[in-house]
Design a protein around this motif. Structure first.
Motif, PDB file in Angstrom:
ATOM      1  N   GLU A  30       0.831  -1.204   0.000  1.00 16.80           N
ATOM      2  CA  GLU A  30       0.000   0.000   0.000  1.00 16.80           C
ATOM      3  C   GLU A  30       0.867   1.255   0.000  1.00 16.80           C
ATOM      4  OE1 GLU A  30      -3.108   0.350   2.852  1.00 16.80           O
ATOM      5  OE2 GLU A  30      -4.158  -1.413   2.114  1.00 16.80           O
ATOM      6  N   LYS A  79     -12.764  -3.765 -12.614  1.00 20.68           N
ATOM      7  CA  LYS A  79     -13.503  -4.790 -11.894  1.00 20.68           C
ATOM      8  C   LYS A  79     -12.814  -6.130 -12.111  1.00 20.68           C
ATOM      9  CE  LYS A  79     -16.510  -1.920 -10.521  1.00 20.68           C
ATOM     10  NZ  LYS A  79     -16.320  -1.348  -9.240  1.00 20.68           N
ATOM     11  N   ARG A  88      -9.636  -2.143   4.931  1.00 16.90           N
ATOM     12  CA  ARG A  88      -8.696  -1.790   3.854  1.00 16.90           C
ATOM     13  C   ARG A  88      -9.059  -2.501   2.558  1.00 16.90           C
ATOM     14  NH1 ARG A  88      -4.153   0.543   7.191  1.00 16.90           N
ATOM     15  NH2 ARG A  88      -3.036   1.237   5.347  1.00 16.90           N
ATOM     16  N   ALA A  92      -2.017  -1.296  -4.709  1.00 14.33           N
ATOM     17  CA  ALA A  92      -3.204  -1.750  -3.990  1.00 14.33           C
ATOM     18  C   ALA A  92      -3.601  -3.191  -4.334  1.00 14.33           C
ATOM     19  CB  ALA A  92      -4.367  -0.809  -4.269  1.00 14.33           C
ATOM     20  N   ARG A  93      -3.511  -3.546  -5.598  1.00  9.15           N
ATOM     21  CA  ARG A  93      -3.907  -4.913  -5.985  1.00  9.15           C
ATOM     22  C   ARG A  93      -3.019  -5.973  -5.337  1.00  9.15           C
ATOM     23  NH1 ARG A  93      -6.913  -6.062 -11.139  1.00  9.15           N
ATOM     24  NH2 ARG A  93      -8.290  -4.276 -11.286  1.00  9.15           N
ATOM     25  N   GLU A 120     -13.293  -0.539  -3.597  1.00  9.55           N
ATOM     26  CA  GLU A 120     -14.094   0.621  -4.006  1.00  9.55           C
ATOM     27  C   GLU A 120     -13.295   1.577  -4.884  1.00  9.55           C
ATOM     28  OE1 GLU A 120     -15.551   2.476  -0.456  1.00  9.55           O
ATOM     29  OE2 GLU A 120     -16.774   0.740   0.072  1.00  9.55           O
ATOM     30  N   ALA A 121     -12.012   1.718  -4.613  1.00  6.94           N
ATOM     31  CA  ALA A 121     -11.183   2.682  -5.334  1.00  6.94           C
ATOM     32  C   ALA A 121     -10.676   2.148  -6.665  1.00  6.94           C
ATOM     33  CB  ALA A 121      -9.988   3.089  -4.468  1.00  6.94           C
ATOM     34  N   ASP A 122     -10.685   0.829  -6.854  1.00  8.92           N
ATOM     35  CA  ASP A 122     -10.128   0.223  -8.053  1.00  8.92           C
ATOM     36  C   ASP A 122     -11.120   0.366  -9.205  1.00  8.92           C
ATOM     37  OD1 ASP A 122      -8.925  -1.323 -10.016  1.00  8.92           O
ATOM     38  OD2 ASP A 122      -8.336  -2.885  -8.626  1.00  8.92           O
ATOM     39  N   PRO A 123     -10.751   1.137 -10.245  1.00  9.92           N
ATOM     40  CA  PRO A 123     -11.678   1.344 -11.363  1.00  9.92           C
ATOM     41  C   PRO A 123     -11.871   0.090 -12.212  1.00  9.92           C
ATOM     42  CG  PRO A 123      -9.574   2.338 -11.860  1.00  9.92           C
ATOM     43  CD  PRO A 123      -9.498   1.830 -10.437  1.00  9.92           C
ATOM     44  N   ARG A 171     -11.899  -0.679   0.986  1.00  9.47           N
ATOM     45  CA  ARG A 171     -11.454   0.597   0.416  1.00  9.47           C
ATOM     46  C   ARG A 171     -10.718   0.370  -0.910  1.00  9.47           C
ATOM     47  NH1 ARG A 171      -7.719   2.735   4.128  1.00  9.47           N
ATOM     48  NH2 ARG A 171      -6.086   2.016   2.771  1.00  9.47           N
ATOM     49  N   ILE A 172      -9.877  -0.647  -0.971  1.00 11.83           N
ATOM     50  CA  ILE A 172      -9.143  -0.944  -2.209  1.00 11.83           C
ATOM     51  C   ILE A 172     -10.130  -1.310  -3.322  1.00 11.83           C
ATOM     52  CG2 ILE A 172      -7.598  -2.612  -3.326  1.00 11.83           C
ATOM     53  CD1 ILE A 172      -6.030  -2.690  -0.635  1.00 11.83           C
TER      54      ILE A 172
END
Length: 165
Positions: free
Chosen positions: A116, A158, A147, A121-122, A153-156, A150-151
């Motif tokens: 992080e 799918k 966490r 994030a991935r 939700e933030a990852d554009p 949050r990751i």
């Protein structure tokens, strides 16, 4: 210095701190057996707790050299590298700890945090999920679970998978 009571009353006297004595004892052990990995780990931890990161790293590296299969040595080395802002090196140390001990939950936790900090994030997500699986019986409300959410939700992008028939 320690306050002690004698027949003459209260007075200050100097006694060695327990960690000083432990350090001296471990150093004596290393005089007899210089490649004793556990002794290097214990010394490293004493120095780490004193924030003497140079000495801590020296002993963690000595533990790794003494026993390259010692996952705790890599984990502790990762901690000191992380503490001294050498995140890429810390990631490598945590990854080695996990290769040696795949169920080492704390290594997954620290590796997720390090990823992080690097903006990966991935990669962090995988280790947060693994940590949660490994520690499911030990926890209540979960910071790693937060966490993960949050990751995701933030990852554009799918996560897509093909359903097998």
């Amino acid at each position: 210095m320690c306050l002690s009571y004698s027949l003459a009353g209260w007075r200050w006297r100097s006694i060695p701190a327990p960690t000083d004595e432990a350090i001296r004892t471990y150093l004596r052990i290393l005089e007899i057996e210089p490649d004793h990995a556990a002794t290097h780990i214990n010394l490293g931890t004493l120095y780490y707790n004193r924030q003497d990161f140079v000495s801590a790293e020296k002993h963690y590296r000595a533990a790794v050299a003494a026993d390259a299969r010692y996952a705790l040595a890599y984990f502790d080395l990762g901690n000191v590298l992380d503490e001294t802002d050498r995140i890429q090196d810390a990631v490598a140390a945590y990854r080695t700890a996990i290769q040696l001990a795949p169920t080492y939950g704390d290594a997954h936790y620290n590796l997720a945090l390090a990823y992080e900090r690097q903006g990966q994030a991935r990669r962090a997500l995988l280790h947060w999920k693994t940590y949660l699986k490994l520690t499911a019986a030990d926890r209540g409300p979960s910071m790693p679970g937060t966490r993960i959410a949050r990751i995701l939700e933030a990852d554009p992008l799918k996560i897509v998978y093909k359903q097998q028939k």
